[in-house]
Design a protein around this motif. Structure first.
Motif, PDB file in Angstrom:
ATOM      1  N   SER A  84      -2.466   8.155  10.168  1.00 17.58           N
ATOM      2  CA  SER A  84      -3.999   8.453   9.937  1.00 17.58           C
ATOM      3  C   SER A  84      -4.283   7.845   8.803  1.00 17.58           C
ATOM      4  O   SER A  84      -3.707   7.808   7.663  1.00 17.58           O
ATOM      5  N   ASP A  85      -5.600   7.448   8.623  1.00 12.78           N
ATOM      6  CA  ASP A  85      -6.044   7.181   7.279  1.00 12.78           C
ATOM      7  C   ASP A  85      -6.671   8.118   6.425  1.00 12.78           C
ATOM      8  O   ASP A  85      -7.238   8.164   5.276  1.00 12.78           O
ATOM      9  N   GLY A 113       0.894  -1.179   0.240  1.00 13.13           N
ATOM     10  CA  GLY A 113      -0.082   0.198   0.064  1.00 13.13           C
ATOM     11  C   GLY A 113       0.720   1.288   0.181  1.00 13.13           C
ATOM     12  O   GLY A 113       2.274   1.324  -0.196  1.00 13.13           O
ATOM     13  N   GLY A 114       0.203   2.191   0.175  1.00  7.91           N
ATOM     14  CA  GLY A 114       0.894   3.604   0.306  1.00  7.91           C
ATOM     15  C   GLY A 114       0.247   4.743   0.580  1.00  7.91           C
ATOM     16  O   GLY A 114      -1.132   4.572   0.843  1.00  7.91           O
ATOM     17  N   GLY A 115       0.629   5.922   0.623  1.00 10.27           N
ATOM     18  CA  GLY A 115      -0.053   6.998   0.974  1.00 10.27           C
ATOM     19  C   GLY A 115       1.004   8.305   0.827  1.00 10.27           C
ATOM     20  O   GLY A 115       1.936   8.363   0.241  1.00 10.27           O
ATOM     21  N   VAL A 148       2.345   9.693   9.045  1.00 12.86           N
ATOM     22  CA  VAL A 148       1.937   8.862   7.954  1.00 12.86           C
ATOM     23  C   VAL A 148       0.535   8.946   7.788  1.00 12.86           C
ATOM     24  O   VAL A 148      -0.410   8.818   8.639  1.00 12.86           O
ATOM     25  N   TYR A 149      -0.259   9.115   6.477  1.00 13.76           N
ATOM     26  CA  TYR A 149      -1.408   9.433   6.297  1.00 13.76           C
ATOM     27  C   TYR A 149      -1.877   9.124   4.893  1.00 13.76           C
ATOM     28  O   TYR A 149      -1.245   8.828   3.991  1.00 13.76           O
ATOM     29  N   PRO A 193      -6.355  -0.958   4.356  1.00 11.88           N
ATOM     30  CA  PRO A 193      -6.658  -0.807   5.587  1.00 11.88           C
ATOM     31  C   PRO A 193      -5.365  -1.589   6.345  1.00 11.88           C
ATOM     32  O   PRO A 193      -4.770  -2.489   6.312  1.00 11.88           O
ATOM     33  N   GLY A 194      -4.882  -0.690   7.350  1.00 11.59           N
ATOM     34  CA  GLY A 194      -3.690  -1.093   8.390  1.00 11.59           C
ATOM     35  C   GLY A 194      -2.399  -0.678   7.700  1.00 11.59           C
ATOM     36  O   GLY A 194      -1.291  -0.885   8.470  1.00 11.59           O
ATOM     37  N   CYS A 195      -2.261  -0.260   6.315  1.00  7.44           N
ATOM     38  CA  CYS A 195      -1.186   0.077   5.903  1.00  7.44           C
ATOM     39  C   CYS A 195      -0.376   1.251   6.557  1.00  7.44           C
ATOM     40  O   CYS A 195       0.871   1.242   6.939  1.00  7.44           O
ATOM     41  N   ASN A 196      -1.265   2.513   6.826  1.00  2.17           N
ATOM     42  CA  ASN A 196      -0.562   3.404   7.518  1.00  2.17           C
ATOM     43  C   ASN A 196      -0.042   3.088   8.867  1.00  2.17           C
ATOM     44  O   ASN A 196       1.019   3.567   9.312  1.00  2.17           O
TER      45      ASN A 196
END
Length: 171
Positions: free
Chosen positions: A167-168, A118-120, A133-134, A144-147
């Motif tokens: 945060s997501d 995943g990523g953000g 991280v968001y 879900p859960g990656c951050n």
């Protein structure tokens, strides 16, 4: 030629959709490589190849990041999760591509296989010892859960940081 070397736009800034064949191939490569191991860990000790790879390599500032599961054929049934953000990469898939390019150039890590989890976005401030991280990756979708996992990885790899939050929310 990789997608990163193209002068053509790779991804739609609004939707994250791949805009050309090079970008589509890049996304498929990032997602479909090796799916042998579960993301949560298998408790096995890493061998010389995977243990030589820095777990966190993030550019100072606010950038897109990816979390990637790396495996190597010489170390079956083990993997390492790494976090990468490079200041010259505009898209999540480009961060993955740059990581894999660097691993292929190093004789010790050549042959590593990567799969994007995943990523953000990440705000990485080594001087202040703060990391946020968001968000999410439009290209790879919400994971879900990656951050939260990324924040945990950074806390362990960078114990000198005073605050690592996640945060997501946001993009």
């Amino acid at each position: 030629m990789d997608a990163y070397d193209s002068d053509q736009p790779l991804f739609c800034d609004d939707t994250g959709e791949a805009l050309n064949e090079a970008a589509r191939k890049l996304v498929l490569s990032a997602l479909a490589e090796d799916k042998r191991a579960e993301v949560e860990g298998d408790g096995k000790t890493l061998g010389a190849v995977l243990s030589s790879i820095p777990v966190v390599d993030c550019a100072i500032g606010t950038w897109k990041y990816v979390q990637v599961q790396l495996t190597h054929p010489d170390e079956p049934d083990t993997f390492v999760l790494v976090v990468r953000s490079y200041n010259h990469c505009s898209y999540h898939a480009e961060n993955y591509q740059e990581l894999m390019r660097r691993l292929r150039r190093d004789a010790k890590t050549k042959g590593c296989v990567g799969r994007v989890i995943g990523g953000g976005r990440i705000r990485f401030d080594k001087g202040a010892g703060v990391c946020e991280v968001y968000g999410y990756s439009k290209t790879f979708g919400r994971t879900p859960g990656c951050n939260e996992k990324t924040a945990d990885i950074i806390r362990k790899a960078c114990p000198e940081f005073k605050k690592v939050s996640w945060s997501d929310s946001g993009y």
